[in-house]
Design a protein around this motif. Structure first.
Motif, PDB file in Angstrom:
ATOM      1  N   ASN A 118       0.816  -1.207   0.000  1.00 51.14           N
ATOM      2  CA  ASN A 118       0.000   0.000   0.000  1.00 51.14           C
ATOM      3  C   ASN A 118       0.854   1.263   0.000  1.00 51.14           C
TER       4      ASN A 118
ATOM      5  N   LYS B 146      -0.495   0.616  -5.605  1.00 47.11           N
ATOM      6  CA  LYS B 146      -1.791   0.569  -4.928  1.00 47.11           C
ATOM      7  C   LYS B 146      -1.868   1.735  -3.940  1.00 47.11           C
TER       8      LYS B 146
ATOM      9  N   VAL C  62      -3.730   3.938  -1.365  1.00 43.26           N
ATOM     10  CA  VAL C  62      -4.866   3.786  -0.456  1.00 43.26           C
ATOM     11  C   VAL C  62      -5.433   5.130  -0.006  1.00 43.26           C
TER      12      VAL C  62
END
Length: 204
Positions: A65, A153, A155
């Protein structure tokens, strides 16, 4: 595309380099973009092509993340592009201390704290200073477009904009908390005692 932009971009890039943060691509902290500018929005023929520079660095904590922390570092300058709300102000200096040197300072300080705290955080961080914001979020749109080409990714993204001004009752304004169910509990848990928290759920 101004000389001032390049001076500022080099300063930010060297700051990231001295912290030994990773360049985002090809050993460069700069992310160059171009766009077409015209003073007449409906005139698609009489335009000039302009270049801008985002400055981007990466703190790799080997997590799946990533959190993006960003701010725009451009301002209105001498009102060359008629972005000022002040009438008849072409050629007049528009100081950008709070729009947005204050936000950029926060990004730089967070990059320093998070890269030198001798702790491996649970997420990776991308630190980005955008250009072209005053022209319509052009730099940040380009950044997102390029980021979508990777497997990053993300978040959440925290945007630092005009954070250097505080009124007499010490209102701390935090917008966009409705964009994640996690934000409000985090704010309540970590509410500073010395500020009055003023929150808005909308993301703008």
């Amino acid at each position: 595309g101004s000389k001032g932009e390049l001076i500022a971009a080099n300063y930010i890039g060297n700051y990231f380099k001295n912290l030994k943060l990773q360049p985002i691509t090809h050993e460069k902290y700069f992310q160059e973009f171009t766009y077409n500018y015209t003073q007449k929005p409906n005139d698609s023929y009489n335009y000039k092509s302009l270049k801008g520079l985002n400055v981007v660095a990466y703190l790799n904590n080997n997590s799946e993340n990533t959190i993006v922390i960003g701010a725009h570092y451009d301002h209105i300058g001498l009102n060359e592009f008629d972005n000022s709300l002040l009438a008849n102000s072409k050629g007049q200096i528009h100081n950008g201390a709070d729009d947005n040197a204050s936000g950029v300072t926060a990004v730089l300080e967070l990059s320093r704290l998070l890269s030198t705290n001798k702790k491996t955080e649970l997420v990776n961080f991308i630190f980005v200073c955008f250009s072209g914001e005053e022209e319509g979020l052009i730099g940040s749109k380009f950044f997102v477009k390029e980021l979508l080409k990777t497997n990053t990714k993300v978040v959440s993204m925290i945007n630092m904009d005009m954070i250097g001004r505080m009124d007499s009752v010490k209102n701390l304004y935090v917008g966009g908390i409705g964009t994640s169910p996690s934000f409000n509990p985090i704010l309540i848990k970590n509410k500073p005692k010395s500020f009055k928290l003023n929150i808005d759920s909308s993301g703008i």
